[in-house]
Design a protein around this motif. Structure first.
Motif, PDB file in Angstrom:
ATOM      1  N   LYS A 151       0.817  -1.224   0.000  1.00 48.70           N
ATOM      2  CA  LYS A 151       0.000   0.000   0.000  1.00 48.70           C
ATOM      3  C   LYS A 151       0.851   1.276   0.000  1.00 48.70           C
ATOM      4  CE  LYS A 151      -3.621  -2.325   2.640  1.00 48.70           C
ATOM      5  NZ  LYS A 151      -4.468  -2.287   3.849  1.00 48.70           N
ATOM      6  N   THR A 152       2.007   1.233  -0.622  1.00 48.84           N
ATOM      7  CA  THR A 152       2.897   2.395  -0.660  1.00 48.84           C
ATOM      8  C   THR A 152       2.811   3.082  -2.023  1.00 48.84           C
ATOM      9  OG1 THR A 152       4.751   1.066  -1.463  1.00 48.84           O
ATOM     10  CG2 THR A 152       4.509   1.288   0.934  1.00 48.84           C
ATOM     11  N   LYS A 153       3.363   4.289  -2.086  1.00 45.35           N
ATOM     12  CA  LYS A 153       3.396   5.013  -3.362  1.00 45.35           C
ATOM     13  C   LYS A 153       4.244   4.240  -4.372  1.00 45.35           C
ATOM     14  CE  LYS A 153       4.511   9.417  -5.553  1.00 45.35           C
ATOM     15  NZ  LYS A 153       5.272   8.773  -6.653  1.00 45.35           N
ATOM     16  N   GLU A 154       5.326   3.644  -3.869  1.00 43.26           N
ATOM     17  CA  GLU A 154       6.203   2.855  -4.748  1.00 43.26           C
ATOM     18  C   GLU A 154       5.445   1.661  -5.330  1.00 43.26           C
ATOM     19  OE1 GLU A 154       8.497   5.412  -2.224  1.00 43.26           O
ATOM     20  OE2 GLU A 154       7.061   3.856  -1.670  1.00 43.26           O
ATOM     21  N   ALA A 155       4.653   1.031  -4.491  1.00 38.53           N
ATOM     22  CA  ALA A 155       3.856  -0.116  -4.949  1.00 38.53           C
ATOM     23  C   ALA A 155       2.848   0.327  -6.005  1.00 38.53           C
ATOM     24  CB  ALA A 155       3.137  -0.760  -3.768  1.00 38.53           C
ATOM     25  N   LEU A 156       2.216   1.461  -5.754  1.00 34.30           N
ATOM     26  CA  LEU A 156       1.240   1.989  -6.711  1.00 34.30           C
ATOM     27  C   LEU A 156       1.910   2.333  -8.039  1.00 34.30           C
ATOM     28  CD1 LEU A 156      -1.587   3.012  -7.451  1.00 34.30           C
ATOM     29  CD2 LEU A 156      -1.018   5.188  -6.346  1.00 34.30           C
ATOM     30  N   ASP A 157       3.077   2.962  -7.965  1.00 36.01           N
ATOM     31  CA  ASP A 157       3.812   3.317  -9.187  1.00 36.01           C
ATOM     32  C   ASP A 157       4.171   2.068  -9.992  1.00 36.01           C
ATOM     33  OD1 ASP A 157       3.663   5.979  -8.519  1.00 36.01           O
ATOM     34  OD2 ASP A 157       5.681   6.083  -7.655  1.00 36.01           O
ATOM     35  N   LEU A 158       4.565   1.021  -9.280  1.00 32.39           N
ATOM     36  CA  LEU A 158       4.924  -0.233  -9.949  1.00 32.39           C
ATOM     37  C   LEU A 158       3.700  -0.859 -10.616  1.00 32.39           C
ATOM     38  CD1 LEU A 158       6.996  -2.454 -10.575  1.00 32.39           C
ATOM     39  CD2 LEU A 158       6.436  -3.493  -8.357  1.00 32.39           C
ATOM     40  N   VAL A 159       2.589  -0.855  -9.905  1.00 32.27           N
ATOM     41  CA  VAL A 159       1.339  -1.401 -10.457  1.00 32.27           C
ATOM     42  C   VAL A 159       0.956  -0.662 -11.738  1.00 32.27           C
ATOM     43  CG1 VAL A 159      -1.167  -1.552 -10.076  1.00 32.27           C
ATOM     44  CG2 VAL A 159       0.407  -2.315  -8.294  1.00 32.27           C
ATOM     45  N   LYS A 160       1.037   0.656 -11.697  1.00 27.34           N
ATOM     46  CA  LYS A 160       0.683   1.462 -12.875  1.00 27.34           C
ATOM     47  C   LYS A 160       1.630   1.178 -14.042  1.00 27.34           C
ATOM     48  CE  LYS A 160      -1.552   5.455 -10.696  1.00 27.34           C
ATOM     49  NZ  LYS A 160      -1.453   6.912 -10.449  1.00 27.34           N
ATOM     50  N   LYS A 161       2.910   1.065 -13.725  1.00 30.03           N
ATOM     51  CA  LYS A 161       3.918   0.809 -14.758  1.00 30.03           C
ATOM     52  C   LYS A 161       3.669  -0.537 -15.442  1.00 30.03           C
ATOM     53  CE  LYS A 161       8.875  -0.182 -15.204  1.00 30.03           C
ATOM     54  NZ  LYS A 161      10.108  -0.467 -14.442  1.00 30.03           N
ATOM     55  N   ILE A 162       3.486  -1.571 -14.629  1.00 30.28           N
ATOM     56  CA  ILE A 162       3.286  -2.923 -15.173  1.00 30.28           C
ATOM     57  C   ILE A 162       1.969  -3.016 -15.932  1.00 30.28           C
ATOM     58  CG2 ILE A 162       3.017  -5.377 -14.585  1.00 30.28           C
ATOM     59  CD1 ILE A 162       5.877  -4.312 -14.214  1.00 30.28           C
ATOM     60  N   SER A 163       0.942  -2.350 -15.412  1.00 29.96           N
ATOM     61  CA  SER A 163      -0.374  -2.425 -16.064  1.00 29.96           C
ATOM     62  C   SER A 163      -0.362  -1.799 -17.456  1.00 29.96           C
ATOM     63  CB  SER A 163      -1.446  -1.760 -15.192  1.00 29.96           C
ATOM     64  OG  SER A 163      -1.214  -0.369 -15.067  1.00 29.96           O
ATOM     65  N   LYS A 164       0.594  -0.892 -17.680  1.00 27.37           N
ATOM     66  CA  LYS A 164       0.728  -0.286 -19.015  1.00 27.37           C
ATOM     67  C   LYS A 164       1.524  -1.183 -19.963  1.00 27.37           C
ATOM     68  CE  LYS A 164       0.461   4.517 -17.409  1.00 27.37           C
ATOM     69  NZ  LYS A 164       1.246   5.731 -17.075  1.00 27.37           N
ATOM     70  N   GLN A 165       2.372  -2.027 -19.378  1.00 20.15           N
ATOM     71  CA  GLN A 165       3.272  -2.856 -20.187  1.00 20.15           C
ATOM     72  C   GLN A 165       2.656  -4.190 -20.612  1.00 20.15           C
ATOM     73  OE1 GLN A 165       6.698  -3.272 -17.665  1.00 20.15           O
ATOM     74  NE2 GLN A 165       7.538  -1.247 -18.159  1.00 20.15           N
ATOM     75  N   ILE A 166       1.716  -4.685 -19.837  1.00 13.07           N
ATOM     76  CA  ILE A 166       1.178  -6.025 -20.134  1.00 13.07           C
ATOM     77  C   ILE A 166       0.334  -6.015 -21.409  1.00 13.07           C
ATOM     78  CG2 ILE A 166       1.210  -6.834 -17.742  1.00 13.07           C
ATOM     79  CD1 ILE A 166      -1.717  -6.170 -17.487  1.00 13.07           C
ATOM     80  N   PRO A 167       0.300  -7.144 -22.111  1.00 14.24           N
ATOM     81  CA  PRO A 167      -0.508  -7.228 -23.345  1.00 14.24           C
ATOM     82  C   PRO A 167      -1.982  -6.938 -23.061  1.00 14.24           C
ATOM     83  CG  PRO A 167       0.910  -9.158 -23.090  1.00 14.24           C
ATOM     84  CD  PRO A 167       0.988  -8.405 -21.807  1.00 14.24           C
ATOM     85  N   LYS A 168      -2.635  -6.318 -24.020  1.00 10.73           N
ATOM     86  CA  LYS A 168      -4.057  -5.981 -23.860  1.00 10.73           C
ATOM     87  C   LYS A 168      -4.909  -7.220 -23.618  1.00 10.73           C
ATOM     88  CE  LYS A 168      -4.263  -1.569 -26.328  1.00 10.73           C
ATOM     89  NZ  LYS A 168      -4.888  -0.816 -27.442  1.00 10.73           N
ATOM     90  N   SER A 169      -4.452  -8.344 -24.167  1.00  7.71           N
ATOM     91  CA  SER A 169      -5.208  -9.593 -24.014  1.00  7.71           C
ATOM     92  C   SER A 169      -5.345  -9.999 -22.545  1.00  7.71           C
ATOM     93  CB  SER A 169      -4.530 -10.725 -24.791  1.00  7.71           C
ATOM     94  OG  SER A 169      -3.209 -10.944 -24.294  1.00  7.71           O
ATOM     95  N   PHE A 170      -4.374  -9.577 -21.742  1.00  8.92           N
ATOM     96  CA  PHE A 170      -4.408  -9.913 -20.312  1.00  8.92           C
ATOM     97  C   PHE A 170      -5.638  -9.308 -19.628  1.00  8.92           C
ATOM     98  CE2 PHE A 170       0.279 -11.009 -19.092  1.00  8.92           C
ATOM     99  CZ  PHE A 170       0.360 -11.863 -20.183  1.00  8.92           C
ATOM    100  N   TYR A 171      -6.098  -8.198 -20.177  1.00  4.96           N
ATOM    101  CA  TYR A 171      -7.233  -7.501 -19.558  1.00  4.96           C
ATOM    102  C   TYR A 171      -8.555  -8.246 -19.731  1.00  4.96           C
ATOM    103  CZ  TYR A 171      -4.456  -3.439 -18.297  1.00  4.96           C
ATOM    104  OH  TYR A 171      -3.528  -2.611 -17.716  1.00  4.96           O
ATOM    105  N   SER A 172      -8.524  -9.289 -20.544  1.00  2.00           N
ATOM    106  CA  SER A 172      -9.730 -10.114 -20.686  1.00  2.00           C
ATOM    107  C   SER A 172      -9.798 -11.174 -19.587  1.00  2.00           C
ATOM    108  CB  SER A 172      -9.761 -10.789 -22.062  1.00  2.00           C
ATOM    109  OG  SER A 172      -8.643 -11.662 -22.193  1.00  2.00           O
ATOM    110  N   ASN A 173      -8.748 -11.223 -18.774  1.00  2.00           N
ATOM    111  CA  ASN A 173      -8.723 -12.158 -17.642  1.00  2.00           C
ATOM    112  C   ASN A 173      -9.342 -11.465 -16.427  1.00  2.00           C
ATOM    113  OD1 ASN A 173      -8.024 -13.571 -15.288  1.00  2.00           O
ATOM    114  ND2 ASN A 173      -6.107 -14.331 -16.161  1.00  2.00           N
TER     115      ASN A 173
END
Length: 235
Positions: free
Chosen positions: A1-23
């Motif tokens: 629940k840290t800012k660093e954790a949030l930044d990482l989540v945002k970064k990875i969520s932009k990098q993952i293939p769009k197909s992953f969002y159907s999961n």
């Protein structure tokens, strides 16, 4: 629940293939992470842009709203679910328990009548229902539900005991505690809180008696120790 954790989540969520969002499981965990890190706006944007919404996603959003003290939003979202599951209902009850309004109580009563009977076999749902009824001051309804339940678990006793304390019925707390075969540390804490409310010699005697009987391991719980000290001082 840290800012660093949030930044990482945002970064990875932009990098993952769009197909992953159907999961839906991935989406649910992403919503959960965003909410737990306090980025409600991002979670909402993601949720509402998703075409395939599953119940766990609603649950993650509702719980996120509750955790971020956006209780009305949790209720509004619940009302959009066609067939809520027991988890969704439990979170709704938790939101209403925080609101403690007549409107919240009315909603709880309405929903509790509509849900499938099978939901009542879920002790977590029952506990949250007892908790919200008590927090909204409907002691009689909570008692009726509790005593009609065949499978009583310790958290249900805890919800009732705490409800009695909150509604200034410490004697009922003690009576209910005496019905528990193997109370846990939470039950003990609430008992001590009830005795602290009473401030009588009888309450002090009970505190002393119980404090001698409880497992030594319970004394490693600072909350229990604090409530015990408080009861001893107040008595």
């Amino acid at each position: 629940k840290t800012k660093e954790a949030l930044d990482l989540v945002k970064k990875i969520s932009k990098q993952i293939p769009k197909s992953f969002y159907s999961n839906p499981y991935l989406l649910t965990s992403l919503l959960d992470a965003l909410m737990k890190c306090g980025d409600v706006a991002h979670a909402e944007s993601l949720f509402y842009s998703s075409k395939q919404k599953v119940l766990p996603m609603y649950g993650a959003m509702m719980k996120g709203y509750v955790d971020n003290n956006l209780l009305e939003k949790a209720i509004d979202l619940f009302n959009k679910i066609e067939n809520p599951n027991d988890v969704n209902v439990t979170i709704l009850f938790n939101a209403c328990a925080q609101l403690k309004t007549k409107e919240a109580l009315d909603l709880v009563k309405k929903i509790s009548k509509q849900i499938p009977k099978s939901f009542y076999s879920n002790p977590y749902l029952l506990t949250s229902l007892l908790d919200v009824l008590m927090k909204c001051g409907d002691v009689a309804h909570a008692e009726s539900l509790f005593y009609s339940s065949k499978q009583k678990v310790l958290p249900m006793y805890g919800a009732m005991m705490k409800g009695y304390v909150d509604n200034n019925l410490p004697e009922k707390t003690i009576d209910l505690f005496n019905e528990i075969e193997n109370p846990n540390d939470v039950n003990m804490i609430i008992l001590f809180n009830a005795c602290a409310q009473l401030k009588t010699k009888e309450a002090l005697d009970l505190v002393k008696k119980i404090s001698k009987q409880i497992p030594k391991s319970f004394y490693s719980n600072p909350y229990l120790l604090t409530s015990l000290l408080d009861a001893l001082m107040k008595c």
